[in-house]
Design a protein around this motif. Structure first.
Motif, PDB file in Angstrom:
ATOM      1  N   LYS B  26      10.254  -9.230 109.392  1.00 59.43           N
ATOM      2  CA  LYS B  26       9.663 -10.251 110.252  1.00 59.43           C
ATOM      3  C   LYS B  26       8.141 -10.206 110.347  1.00 59.43           C
ATOM      4  CE  LYS B  26      13.852 -10.178 113.057  1.00 59.43           C
ATOM      5  NZ  LYS B  26      14.449  -9.754 114.340  1.00 59.43           N
ATOM      6  N   THR B  27       7.550  -9.018 110.265  1.00 55.81           N
ATOM      7  CA  THR B  27       6.105  -8.927 110.502  1.00 55.81           C
ATOM      8  C   THR B  27       5.369  -8.535 109.223  1.00 55.81           C
ATOM      9  OG1 THR B  27       6.201  -6.592 111.096  1.00 55.81           O
ATOM     10  CG2 THR B  27       6.560  -8.178 112.864  1.00 55.81           C
ATOM     11  N   SER B  28       4.051  -8.587 109.260  1.00 59.57           N
ATOM     12  CA  SER B  28       3.258  -8.115 108.128  1.00 59.57           C
ATOM     13  C   SER B  28       3.451  -6.614 107.971  1.00 59.57           C
ATOM     14  CB  SER B  28       1.779  -8.425 108.365  1.00 59.57           C
ATOM     15  OG  SER B  28       1.586  -9.807 108.442  1.00 59.57           O
ATOM     16  N   ILE B  29       3.424  -6.161 106.741  1.00 58.33           N
ATOM     17  CA  ILE B  29       3.679  -4.748 106.485  1.00 58.33           C
ATOM     18  C   ILE B  29       2.616  -4.140 105.597  1.00 58.33           C
ATOM     19  CG2 ILE B  29       6.184  -4.982 106.764  1.00 58.33           C
ATOM     20  CD1 ILE B  29       6.374  -4.913 103.668  1.00 58.33           C
ATOM     21  N   ASN B  30       2.509  -2.815 105.665  1.00 60.85           N
ATOM     22  CA  ASN B  30       1.666  -2.038 104.757  1.00 60.85           C
ATOM     23  C   ASN B  30       2.468  -1.637 103.532  1.00 60.85           C
ATOM     24  OD1 ASN B  30       0.941   0.904 103.835  1.00 60.85           O
ATOM     25  ND2 ASN B  30      -0.973   0.032 104.634  1.00 60.85           N
ATOM     26  N   ASN B  31       3.719  -1.216 103.770  1.00 66.33           N
ATOM     27  CA  ASN B  31       4.614  -0.900 102.663  1.00 66.33           C
ATOM     28  C   ASN B  31       6.057  -1.042 103.097  1.00 66.33           C
ATOM     29  OD1 ASN B  31       5.918   1.737 103.417  1.00 66.33           O
ATOM     30  ND2 ASN B  31       3.802   2.487 103.365  1.00 66.33           N
ATOM     31  N   SER B  68       5.114 -13.242 100.760  1.00 63.76           N
ATOM     32  CA  SER B  68       5.057 -14.617 101.284  1.00 63.76           C
ATOM     33  C   SER B  68       6.390 -15.012 101.904  1.00 63.76           C
ATOM     34  CB  SER B  68       4.686 -15.595 100.170  1.00 63.76           C
ATOM     35  OG  SER B  68       5.708 -15.667  99.195  1.00 63.76           O
ATOM     36  N   LYS B  69       7.467 -14.461 101.361  1.00 61.01           N
ATOM     37  CA  LYS B  69       8.800 -14.738 101.916  1.00 61.01           C
ATOM     38  C   LYS B  69       9.283 -13.616 102.821  1.00 61.01           C
ATOM     39  CE  LYS B  69      10.332 -17.567  97.989  1.00 61.01           C
ATOM     40  NZ  LYS B  69      11.327 -17.711  96.888  1.00 61.01           N
ATOM     41  N   LYS B  70       8.470 -12.585 102.953  1.00 54.79           N
ATOM     42  CA  LYS B  70       8.851 -11.403 103.739  1.00 54.79           C
ATOM     43  C   LYS B  70      10.235 -10.906 103.306  1.00 54.79           C
ATOM     44  CE  LYS B  70       6.028 -12.021 107.880  1.00 54.79           C
ATOM     45  NZ  LYS B  70       5.105 -13.026 107.346  1.00 54.79           N
ATOM     46  N   SER B  71      10.350 -10.631 102.031  1.00 50.47           N
ATOM     47  CA  SER B  71      11.636 -10.168 101.523  1.00 50.47           C
ATOM     48  C   SER B  71      11.441  -9.188 100.379  1.00 50.47           C
ATOM     49  CB  SER B  71      12.491 -11.354 101.073  1.00 50.47           C
ATOM     50  OG  SER B  71      11.916 -11.957  99.946  1.00 50.47           O
ATOM     51  N   SER B  72      12.453  -8.363 100.162  1.00 46.85           N
ATOM     52  CA  SER B  72      12.459  -7.374  99.099  1.00 46.85           C
ATOM     53  C   SER B  72      13.866  -7.289  98.541  1.00 46.85           C
ATOM     54  CB  SER B  72      12.027  -6.008  99.639  1.00 46.85           C
ATOM     55  OG  SER B  72      12.167  -4.998  98.659  1.00 46.85           O
ATOM     56  N   SER B  73      13.968  -6.856  97.294  1.00 51.87           N
ATOM     57  CA  SER B  73      15.290  -6.632  96.723  1.00 51.87           C
ATOM     58  C   SER B  73      15.305  -5.289  96.009  1.00 51.87           C
ATOM     59  CB  SER B  73      15.666  -7.753  95.758  1.00 51.87           C
ATOM     60  OG  SER B  73      14.835  -7.708  94.622  1.00 51.87           O
TER      61      SER B  73
END
Lengths: 114, 112
Positions: B26-31, B68-73
C-alpha cells in the motif's frame, strides 16, 4: 556459526499469567526484533531493540514489554495473558540498526494460552 | 497491520512446474523482501529487491517489482517437493521505519 536461538520452544500458560520469552541473536548482531505470528497470518512487528535501546514499537498494548542485555540477547515479556496472545513468537536479528537488510529469524516460541 | 497481500492464498502444483506468487502493498517502500516458512517455524530470507530495481534472480528464484503498481511477484522455476512451504513478502518503508511489514502469505504445495 549458531543461528538465532529462542527458548522455550513451546509454552502453555493460563489466562492472566505472565510469560517471558528469550532470544539470543547471531554473534555480532546488535539488533533484535520481535514478531507475533497468529495462525494463518503473517508476522506482526512488536519491538526492535538496538544497542540495548528500544528503537521501534508496533501496535501492541502495554502488556507487552521487552529489553536487551549487554550481550545483545533479549527478553519479551507479556503480562495478563489473554487467549488472543496464543501465537508463534519470532525473534530476528541483524547486524546493524537498519532493518533494510535481511533479517535472520529464530525457530520461534509457540505460546498457548488456555 | 498487514501491508502486503499475497495472491493466491494457496497454490498446489506438480514437481517440475513453475510457481508464481504475487504481492501487493500500500505505501512507498525502500525495499521488498521474500521469506519462506516451513511448517510454522522460523522464516528464511530468500531475496531482497530495492525500489530502484525491477528484476532480480537468485538460483531458481526470480523476483520482479513494479513500484507504479505497488506489486511484486516471486517465480520459482522447476519446483521441487522441498519447496513446499509458506511464502511471505515483507516491505521496508525506509528512513524512520524500524520494521518489516509482512503479508498474509501464500501456501505452496509441490506434489511429487
Amino acid at each position: 556459526d549458531a543461528g538465532v536461538t529462542q527458548s522455550p520452544t513451546h509454552l502453555i500458560k493460563t489466562r492472566g499469567q505472565q510469560v517471558t520469552l528469550r532470544c539470543s541473536p547471531i554473534s555480532g548482531h546488535k539488533s533484535v526484533s520481535w514478531y507475533q505470528q497468529v495462525l494463518g497470518q503473517g508476522p506482526q512487528f512488536i519491538f526492535q531493540y538496538y544497542e540495548k535501546e528500544e528503537r521501534g514499537r508496533g501496535n501492541f498494548p502495554d502488556r507487552f514489554s521487552a529489553r536487551q542485555f549487554p550481550n545483545y540477547s533479549s527478553e519479551l515479556n507479556v503480562n495478563a495473558l489473554l487467549l488472543g496472545d496464543s501465537a508463534l513468537y519470532l525473534c530476528a536479528s541483524s547486524p546493524g540498526l537498519a532493518v533494510s537488510y535481511e533479517q535472520y529469524f529464530g525457530p520461534g516460541t509457540r505460546l498457548t494460552v488456555t | 497491520s498487514q501491508q502486503g497481500e499475497e495472491d493466491p492464498q494457496a497454490l498446489s502444483i506438480q514437481e517440475g512446474e513453475n510457481a508464481t506468487m504475487n504481492c501487493s502493498y500500500k505505501t512507498s517502500i525502500n525495499n521488498l523482501q521474500w521469506y519462506r516458512q516451513n511448517s510454522g517455524r522460523g522464516l528464511v530470507h530468500l531475496i531482497l529487491i530495492r525500489s530502484n530495481e525491477r528484476e532480480k534472480h537468485s538460483g531458481r528464484l526470480r523476483v520482479t517489482l513494479d513500484t507504479s503498481k505497488k506489486s511484486s511477484s516471486l517465480l520459482i522455476t522447476a519446483s521441487r517437493a522441498a519447496d513446499t512451504a509458506s511464502y511471505f513478502c515483507a516491505t521496508f518503508e525506509g528512513a524512520g521505519s524500524y520494521q518489516l511489514t509482512f503479508g498474509k502469505g501464500t501456501k505452496l504445495s509441490v506434489i511429487p
